[in-house]
Motif scaffolding. Structure first.
Motif, PDB file in Angstrom:
ATOM      1  N   ALA A  10       0.843  -1.187   0.000  1.00 20.97           N
ATOM      2  CA  ALA A  10       0.000   0.000   0.000  1.00 20.97           C
ATOM      3  C   ALA A  10       0.884   1.245   0.000  1.00 20.97           C
ATOM      4  CB  ALA A  10      -0.907   0.002   1.227  1.00 20.97           C
ATOM      5  N   VAL A  11       1.937   1.211   0.798  1.00 21.25           N
ATOM      6  CA  VAL A  11       2.875   2.329   0.847  1.00 21.25           C
ATOM      7  C   VAL A  11       4.279   1.789   0.641  1.00 21.25           C
ATOM      8  CG1 VAL A  11       3.844   4.190   2.256  1.00 21.25           C
ATOM      9  CG2 VAL A  11       1.435   3.578   2.507  1.00 21.25           C
ATOM     10  N   ALA A  12       5.016   2.400  -0.268  1.00 20.04           N
ATOM     11  CA  ALA A  12       6.432   2.089  -0.417  1.00 20.04           C
ATOM     12  C   ALA A  12       7.177   3.409  -0.420  1.00 20.04           C
ATOM     13  CB  ALA A  12       6.676   1.332  -1.718  1.00 20.04           C
ATOM     14  N   ALA A  13       7.954   3.640   0.615  1.00 19.29           N
ATOM     15  CA  ALA A  13       8.683   4.901   0.708  1.00 19.29           C
ATOM     16  C   ALA A  13      10.141   4.588   0.996  1.00 19.29           C
ATOM     17  CB  ALA A  13       8.115   5.774   1.820  1.00 19.29           C
ATOM     18  N   ALA A  14      11.032   5.318   0.333  1.00 17.70           N
ATOM     19  CA  ALA A  14      12.459   5.085   0.524  1.00 17.70           C
ATOM     20  C   ALA A  14      13.183   6.406   0.695  1.00 17.70           C
ATOM     21  CB  ALA A  14      13.032   4.323  -0.664  1.00 17.70           C
ATOM     22  N   GLY A  15      13.921   6.516   1.774  1.00 17.71           N
ATOM     23  CA  GLY A  15      14.800   7.672   1.989  1.00 17.71           C
ATOM     24  C   GLY A  15      14.090   9.001   2.124  1.00 17.71           C
ATOM     25  N   LEU A  16      12.897   8.999   2.747  1.00 21.10           N
ATOM     26  CA  LEU A  16      12.158  10.253   2.895  1.00 21.10           C
ATOM     27  C   LEU A  16      12.938  11.259   3.735  1.00 21.10           C
ATOM     28  CD1 LEU A  16       8.465   9.213   3.621  1.00 21.10           C
ATOM     29  CD2 LEU A  16       9.492   9.992   1.482  1.00 21.10           C
ATOM     30  N   GLU A  66      11.804   8.890  -2.252  1.00 15.18           N
ATOM     31  CA  GLU A  66      10.763   8.494  -3.199  1.00 15.18           C
ATOM     32  C   GLU A  66       9.642   7.840  -2.416  1.00 15.18           C
ATOM     33  OE1 GLU A  66      10.797   9.111  -6.295  1.00 15.18           O
ATOM     34  OE2 GLU A  66      12.865   9.838  -6.440  1.00 15.18           O
ATOM     35  N   ALA A  67       8.415   8.008  -2.911  1.00 15.70           N
ATOM     36  CA  ALA A  67       7.303   7.328  -2.257  1.00 15.70           C
ATOM     37  C   ALA A  67       6.222   7.022  -3.272  1.00 15.70           C
ATOM     38  CB  ALA A  67       6.740   8.186  -1.131  1.00 15.70           C
ATOM     39  N   SER A  68       5.608   5.851  -3.105  1.00 16.61           N
ATOM     40  CA  SER A  68       4.449   5.546  -3.935  1.00 16.61           C
ATOM     41  C   SER A  68       3.388   4.882  -3.078  1.00 16.61           C
ATOM     42  CB  SER A  68       4.841   4.650  -5.112  1.00 16.61           C
ATOM     43  OG  SER A  68       5.246   3.399  -4.637  1.00 16.61           O
ATOM     44  N   ILE A  69       2.140   5.098  -3.487  1.00 15.41           N
ATOM     45  CA  ILE A  69       1.010   4.517  -2.774  1.00 15.41           C
ATOM     46  C   ILE A  69       0.202   3.704  -3.769  1.00 15.41           C
ATOM     47  CG2 ILE A  69      -1.190   5.112  -1.689  1.00 15.41           C
ATOM     48  CD1 ILE A  69       0.376   7.323  -0.200  1.00 15.41           C
ATOM     49  N   PHE A  70       0.059   2.414  -3.488  1.00 13.78           N
ATOM     50  CA  PHE A  70      -0.540   1.473  -4.444  1.00 13.78           C
ATOM     51  C   PHE A  70       0.083   1.654  -5.828  1.00 13.78           C
ATOM     52  CE2 PHE A  70      -4.021   2.025  -1.302  1.00 13.78           C
ATOM     53  CZ  PHE A  70      -4.052   0.734  -0.819  1.00 13.78           C
ATOM     54  N   GLY A  71       1.370   1.911  -5.863  1.00 10.98           N
ATOM     55  CA  GLY A  71       2.064   2.025  -7.137  1.00 10.98           C
ATOM     56  C   GLY A  71       1.995   3.395  -7.787  1.00 10.98           C
ATOM     57  N   VAL A  72       1.276   4.339  -7.179  1.00 11.60           N
ATOM     58  CA  VAL A  72       1.188   5.682  -7.770  1.00 11.60           C
ATOM     59  C   VAL A  72       2.232   6.577  -7.099  1.00 11.60           C
ATOM     60  CG1 VAL A  72      -0.281   7.701  -8.145  1.00 11.60           C
ATOM     61  CG2 VAL A  72      -1.271   5.398  -8.213  1.00 11.60           C
ATOM     62  N   ASP A  73       3.012   7.264  -7.925  1.00  9.18           N
ATOM     63  CA  ASP A  73       4.087   8.092  -7.389  1.00  9.18           C
ATOM     64  C   ASP A  73       3.528   9.330  -6.678  1.00  9.18           C
ATOM     65  OD1 ASP A  73       7.176   8.417  -7.607  1.00  9.18           O
ATOM     66  OD2 ASP A  73       6.339  10.405  -7.955  1.00  9.18           O
ATOM     67  N   VAL A  74       3.954   9.527  -5.444  1.00 11.82           N
ATOM     68  CA  VAL A  74       3.383  10.598  -4.631  1.00 11.82           C
ATOM     69  C   VAL A  74       3.769  11.973  -5.166  1.00 11.82           C
ATOM     70  CG1 VAL A  74       3.396  11.671  -2.337  1.00 11.82           C
ATOM     71  CG2 VAL A  74       3.293   9.184  -2.542  1.00 11.82           C
ATOM     72  N   ARG A  75       5.033  12.099  -5.550  1.00 13.94           N
ATOM     73  CA  ARG A  75       5.505  13.404  -5.984  1.00 13.94           C
ATOM     74  C   ARG A  75       4.879  13.826  -7.320  1.00 13.94           C
ATOM     75  NH1 ARG A  75      10.920  15.223  -4.277  1.00 13.94           N
ATOM     76  NH2 ARG A  75      11.502  13.071  -3.931  1.00 13.94           N
ATOM     77  N   ARG A  76       4.761  12.846  -8.221  1.00  5.01           N
ATOM     78  CA  ARG A  76       4.299  13.210  -9.568  1.00  5.01           C
ATOM     79  C   ARG A  76       2.788  13.286  -9.696  1.00  5.01           C
ATOM     80  NH1 ARG A  76       8.166  10.356 -13.894  1.00  5.01           N
ATOM     81  NH2 ARG A  76      10.111  10.600 -12.757  1.00  5.01           N
ATOM     82  N   ASN A  77       2.082  12.533  -8.880  1.00 11.37           N
ATOM     83  CA  ASN A  77       0.632  12.486  -9.057  1.00 11.37           C
ATOM     84  C   ASN A  77      -0.125  12.768  -7.773  1.00 11.37           C
ATOM     85  OD1 ASN A  77      -0.168  11.781 -11.837  1.00 11.37           O
ATOM     86  ND2 ASN A  77       1.301  10.134 -11.493  1.00 11.37           N
ATOM     87  N   PRO A  78       0.101  13.947  -7.189  1.00  7.27           N
ATOM     88  CA  PRO A  78      -0.534  14.244  -5.908  1.00  7.27           C
ATOM     89  C   PRO A  78      -2.058  14.114  -5.957  1.00  7.27           C
ATOM     90  CG  PRO A  78       0.379  16.238  -6.906  1.00  7.27           C
ATOM     91  CD  PRO A  78       0.901  15.075  -7.680  1.00  7.27           C
TER      92      PRO A  78
END
Lengths: 329, 278
Positions: A10-16, A66-78
């Motif tokens: 559901a959440v994949a975040a790396a190096g926030l 980098e972070a994505s939620i259900f595969g959607v990139d958080v930064r690019r697709n708020p």
């Protein structure tokens, strides 16, 4: 149209990373939340929990990682992220001037529900959250617990697959806190994925399947509550002597039997000793009896998450400053 | 992250967990969301009727007060002064009402519910556009009451129904347009008091260093230059042409254009600084 590969995360975040001036509020945190689990982020005030959550919810821009939620990139697709995540904040974010029903209706309308559908959802949620009798009351007349419940209901109106709960029970009295926990458990039974932050160790223990321990912007530990507890040693033996004068003698016996230095607690007239195995408590008690030392009480305790926190970070969960809160303002 | 390569930023929609996600709100969504926000603002107004004080009492008071104070001195009589004064007071009350829009927006933004608005998948402009839309009602009340007070004092404009209605509508449009300046102020200022303070500093020169009360011919030349470029003067002149003469003059065109430019500049500025706010 793009099909995002179904991901189990559901959440994949790396190096926030998030910095406020010179202050690194979040300093390289990795998080992986599996679908359908309750994941707890545990840490004292100012550890960076809320900041992490705000970045994942697009409420704060990320300074790194980098972070994505259900595969959607958080930064690019708020905007897409906001369609996937329901956020319940530390402070109830509902409209004071509206009634309970009007609040939920408004949030439903804003998220594209038809007027009648929003009405039905609002009525249903008020019923489920025990707020039915307060539906036509303005929020300014609500109690703290009712506000929190309404706030939680508000983040569910669009039925998001992922729910962020930022310190859901901070500032609530124990009874209301218990009600809130029940509500959250119901939610999880319904199949939602929950990312929860808390500074209460027992809350994480009660609700979360897995926990990340965060301290000063860094993740210092992760695992199930039991794994974290086992990492400190299995249990503690707490002893109190009938005659406090015998404490030193008793400590010598404990040291001999367990091959471990007990921690004296003079004000309680006793000592605590780490047990590699709960059964060894019996050996200690027998040895004390044979030495003619009389005990007033003996308890074997599983470690609390508080002790876990102590063991991992070297300081207690309570003694951190509110630096982050100040800077974040 | 493996997902980045699969989801390009320029995609309009994506399928996630049997949901269709959109990359940005459509125009239709934006309008619907702004209307929902306007509904919220109306509810709020109805429950806090003190928000109507500035648009009810002020038009009555200012119109009568200025007519009796300045009427005899500036135009010989109250009757002769009214055609000059009423369009001026119309613009003045609209401007004052604008300031309240900015102050209230600032107050509103400090409330917890704005945290939720930010977390919802809605157009960033909707939480600003909603209250602004609802405030059209306030400008409408202000303009109507000013005109009615004028009629009561014996004002009989020659512009006819069409001219008066057009002047009334222009006042409301000007109020709505200029309120975007104050909305922007609301998003950058630290507090509602700051908005009020800065608002006053803008308001006073704009209303008094204009042709609202007197003919600029009587002013020193350097001041006349300012008065001529003051957008309030433009709106007032346009309202005079419409209401007193029923004349859709070039001033009307300039006033509408000027107001539109204000919206085109300040609406994006306001949305930008609002989106940045934590």
């Amino acid at each position: 149209m793009t099909r995002v590969p179904d991901t189990d995360l559901a959440v994949a975040a790396a190096g926030l990373v998030k910095t406020f001036g010179d202050f690194r509020a979040v300093d390289g945190i990795d998080l992986e939340v599996r679908r359908g689990e309750v994941f707890g982020v545990l840490g004292p005030n100012g550890a960076g929990k809320t900041t992490t959550l705000k970045m994942l919810a697009t409420l704060l821009p990320m300074d790194g990682g980098e972070a994505s939620i259900f595969g959607v990139d958080v930064r690019r697709n708020p905007h897409m992220i906001r369609q996937l995540v329901g956020v319940t904040g530390q402070y109830a974010s509902v409209d004071e001037n509206l009634t309970g029903h009007e609040n939920l209706w408004l949030f439903g309308r804003l998220q594209g529900l038809s007027s009648s559908r929003a009405k039905a959802m609002a009525a249903d949620l008020l019923e489920r959250f025990g707020l039915a009798e307060a539906r036509d009351k303005q929020i300014s007349a609500f109690s703290g617990g009712m506000r929190r419940r309404l706030d939680l209901a508000a983040s569910l109106i669009s039925q998001p697959p992922l729910i962020f709960l930022d310190e859901p029970t901070t500032g609530l009295d124990p009874r209301t806190r218990g009600q809130m926990w029940d509500t959250i458990r119901d939610l999880v039974r319904g199949g939602s994925t929950v990312l929860l932050t808390t500074q209460y160790l027992d809350e994480a223990d009660q609700l979360a399947g897995r926990i990340a321990v965060i301290d000063r912007g860094i993740k210092v530990g992760e695992g199930t509550p039991d794994e974290l507890k086992t990492s400190v040693g299995s249990s503690t033996l707490q002893l109190r002597m009938s005659d406090p004068a015998e404490t030193a003698d008793a400590a010598a016996v404990v040291r001999r039997v367990l091959d471990e230095e007990p921690v004296l607690t003079p004000e309680a007239g006793g000592m605590n000793a780490a047990l590699p195995d709960a059964n060894r408590a019996a050996d200690v008690l027998i040895a004390l009896r044979q030495s003619g030392l009389s005990i007033a009480s003996a308890t074997v305790q599983k470690p609390t998450l508080d002790e876990v926190f102590m063991a991992i970070t070297g300081h207690s969960a309570e003694d951190e400053t509110d630096a982050e809160m100040e800077v974040a303002r | 992250m493996t997902t980045q390569s699969t989801l390009l930023p320029d995609r309009e929609t994506a399928e996630v967990l049997d949901r269709t996600l959109v990359a940005r709100p459509s125009l239709r969504d934006t309008v619907d969301q702004s209307i929902a926000m306007a509904w919220r603002a109306m509810k709020k107004m109805r429950r806090n009727p003190e928000q109507f004080f500035d648009v009810t009492i002020q038009p009555l008071l200012f119109t009568a007060m200025f007519a009796f104070i300045f009427g005899g001195g500036l135009a010989g009589s109250v009757q002769d002064y009214l055609p000059w004064l009423i369009p001026g007071v119309l613009a003045q009350t609209a401007l004052t009402a604008c300031m309240a829009t900015g102050t209230q927006m600032r107050e509103d933004m400090d409330k917890g519910v704005f945290d939720r608005f930010k977390s919802l998948p809605i157009a960033r402009i909707a939480p600003l556009a909603g209250p602004m839309l609802a405030d059209v009602l306030r400008y409408g009340i202000a303009a109507t009451l000013t005109l009615l007070t004028g009629f009561l004092l014996g004002y009989r404009p020659d512009g006819g129904v069409i001219g008066v209605t057009a002047g009334w509508a222009l006042t409301i449009f000007a109020g709505w347009s200029l309120s975007w300046i104050f909305a922007w102020l609301g998003t950058v200022a630290r507090s509602a008091q700051a908005v009020q303070g800065i608002g006053m500093m803008i308001m006073f020169p704009l209303t008094f260093l204009s042709n609202v009360f007197t003919d600029p011919e009587t002013m020193p030349e350097w001041l006349q230059k300012f008065v001529a470029v003051n957008p309030v003067s433009q709106v007032v002149t346009a309202c005079r042409d419409l209401i007193n003469d029923g004349n859709f003059s070039a001033h009307v065109g300039w006033a509408v254009l000027g107001c539109s430019v204000v919206v085109a500049v300040f609406a994006p500025l306001a949305v930008r600084s609002y989106s940045r706010k934590i």
